[in-house]
Scaffold this active site. Structure first.
Site, PDB file in Angstrom:
ATOM      1  N   ASP A 280       6.142   3.270   1.106  1.00  0.00           N
ATOM      2  CA  ASP A 280       5.464   3.745  -0.099  1.00  0.00           C
ATOM      3  C   ASP A 280       5.296   2.643  -1.130  1.00  0.00           C
ATOM      4  O   ASP A 280       4.470   2.754  -2.037  1.00  0.00           O
ATOM      5  CB  ASP A 280       6.269   4.906  -0.703  1.00  0.00           C
ATOM      6  N   ARG A 281       6.093   1.563  -1.020  1.00  0.00           N
ATOM      7  CA  ARG A 281       5.999   0.469  -1.984  1.00  0.00           C
ATOM      8  C   ARG A 281       4.802  -0.434  -1.721  1.00  0.00           C
ATOM      9  O   ARG A 281       4.418  -1.213  -2.592  1.00  0.00           O
ATOM     10  CB  ARG A 281       7.279  -0.375  -1.946  1.00  0.00           C
ATOM     11  N   LEU A 361       1.991   9.657  -7.870  1.00  0.00           N
ATOM     12  CA  LEU A 361       0.707   9.225  -8.413  1.00  0.00           C
ATOM     13  C   LEU A 361       0.330   7.804  -8.008  1.00  0.00           C
ATOM     14  O   LEU A 361      -0.664   7.274  -8.485  1.00  0.00           O
ATOM     15  CB  LEU A 361       0.743   9.306  -9.951  1.00  0.00           C
ATOM     16  N   ARG A 362       1.146   7.189  -7.135  1.00  0.00           N
ATOM     17  CA  ARG A 362       0.824   5.822  -6.735  1.00  0.00           C
ATOM     18  C   ARG A 362      -0.533   5.744  -6.027  1.00  0.00           C
ATOM     19  O   ARG A 362      -1.256   4.774  -6.164  1.00  0.00           O
ATOM     20  CB  ARG A 362       1.922   5.253  -5.833  1.00  0.00           C
ATOM     21  N   GLY A 363      -0.841   6.758  -5.252  1.00  0.00           N
ATOM     22  CA  GLY A 363      -2.114   6.758  -4.542  1.00  0.00           C
ATOM     23  C   GLY A 363      -3.299   6.716  -5.494  1.00  0.00           C
ATOM     24  O   GLY A 363      -4.270   5.974  -5.273  1.00  0.00           O
TER      25      GLY A 363
END
Length: 423
Positions: A280-281, A361-363
């Protein structure tokens, strides 16, 4: 893409007295000279004068790669020519998705890096290392082992920030963005840096030797076969990637320094999965497949044979394309801040993420940044639907929840949902 000269901090034991040296030690390697003491103590890289003769050694922390003022231009050119030749980026056939993800991260480092997964022998490592020639130059504080930004407090080491608060004038130089390789067998001390406990206890000095995270600050940290990385090193990377700072805690001593880097990883999914926390990073995810077209395969083999036969001549044949791409990257980095994206497009991006059940919300953030970087690369100041369609599979495919019964590729799921929302 750009060639990155890794800055290294080394420990050198010299038997010559200080008075016999003709050049003043620069701030980047650790130099110990027995016998004659200069009467200085160094606290966290800042020299403080004490009583003469108290210490047996004179310690100076030096950053060899950053101290470029003391190197003559002919010497720098000769050193560059003596380096191991790198395969030119424009000479890589196919793999457009991987190359685009790498370019976008160089244009906007805040995208968060790229994870490259694919079959063995598809040029993953070759492509990443070919970035070295394309990397642009950045401003750094001369002699600083952390490549501190003289204008951004978030990317400054503690000593540089204290110097600015005191009103001291800092020497600033231009240097290439750094690319640092993280070997699978690296120890935690080598990655994070280490503290000299004996010196700390006997002299009260925080003697810190920077590690790979310090060298990678404001640069690129590349991990080949990242899915085989030891868990304790994965934890270190997660901590630094989350906070942007690396903290070394040992025996009651704490030292922190900035560690903001573009994390690039590559691997073969057949050799093992990557931990979800680390996956995910990565801002973007590129999938690489084996070229099936016979003509393209022949061209790749012939190009590689030319490079192996005469690397210098082969690199010279792509010099014009390299320079053109380098200028394009530099122009995109300068114009990135002026690129705009309409509110309606932002809403649709978030709608795609929500309907795909993307966690967090990274996407959304990464998709917006990548689309802007692509528009800047194409020389435009407005993001189009086509820009979003190009980057959104790479930004979201690794963030979808795994369904063991699902046979369709996650990137295709993203594309289907994109056209459903944007139509």
């Amino acid at each position: 893409m750009a060639s990155v000269l890794g800055s290294s901090s080394t420990a050198i034991l010299s038997s010559r007295p200080l008075s016999s040296r003709t050049s003043k030690p620069s701030i980047s390697s650790l130099t110990l000279s027995p016998g004659q003491s200069s009467g200085k103590k160094f606290y966290g890289g800042i020299g403080i004068r004490g009583k003469r003769g108290r210490s047996q050694f004179h310690v100076a922390v030096t950053n060899v790669a950053t101290d470029i003022n003391s190197v003559d231009q002919p010497q720098k050119v000769a050193a560059k020519e003596s380096q191991r030749p790198v395969y030119p980026f424009p000479a890589i056939v196919g793999q457009d998705e991987m190359k685009l993800c790498l370019l976008l991260n160089v244009i906007d480092p805040k995208i968060g890096g790229v994870m490259i997964m694919g079959d063995r022998g598809t040029g993953k490592s070759t492509t990443v290392r070919s970035l070295v020639d394309l990397l642009p130059e950045i401003k750094v504080v001369s002699g600083d082992p952390f490549n501190s930004d003289p204008e951004d407090p978030e990317s400054m080491g503690v000593e540089v920030r204290e110097s600015i608060m005191k009103g001291e004038k800092l020497s600033v130089v231009m240097t290439k963005i750094n690319m640092v390789d993280l070997p699978l067998g690296a120890t935690e001390d080598r990655v994070c840096g280490t503290i000299d406990i004996e010196k700390a206890l006997t002299e009260g000095v925080k003697a810190f030797e920077p590690g790979l995270l310090a060298k990678a600050n404001r640069g690129i940290l590349y991990v080949d076969e990242v899915n085989l990385l030891d868990d304790h090193l994965v934890d270190v990377l997660l901590d630094s990637a989350a906070s942007g700072w690396n903290t070394v805690e040992r025996e009651g001593i704490s030292i922190s320094h900035p560690a903001r880097f573009i994390l690039i990883g590559s691997g073969n999914p057949e050799e093992g999965e990557l931990r979800p926390q680390l996956l995910d990073r990565f801002g973007m995810h590129a999938q690489v497949g084996t070229v099936r077209d016979a003509e393209l395969r022949v061209k790749i083999v012939e190009e590689r044979a030319r490079f192996d036969k005469n690397p210098k001549e082969f690199r010279d044949s792509y010099k014009a394309e390299q320079e053109k791409l380098q200028e394009q990257i530099g122009s995109a980095r300068r114009s990135l801040s002026s690129v705009q994206i309409d509110h309606d497009l932002k809403v649709k991006i978030s709608k795609v993420c929500a309907e795909l059940n993307v966690d967090g919300l990274r996407g959304d953030i990464v998709t917006n940044r990548a689309a802007k970087a692509l528009a800047a690369l194409k020389g435009r100041d407005n993001v189009t639907t086509e820009d979003i369609a190009t980057v959104i599979p790479n930004c979201l495919r690794h963030r979808l929840r795994k369904d063991p019964l699902e046979s369709i590729d996650s990137g295709l799921l993203v594309i289907e949902k994109f056209y459903e929302v944007f139509s």
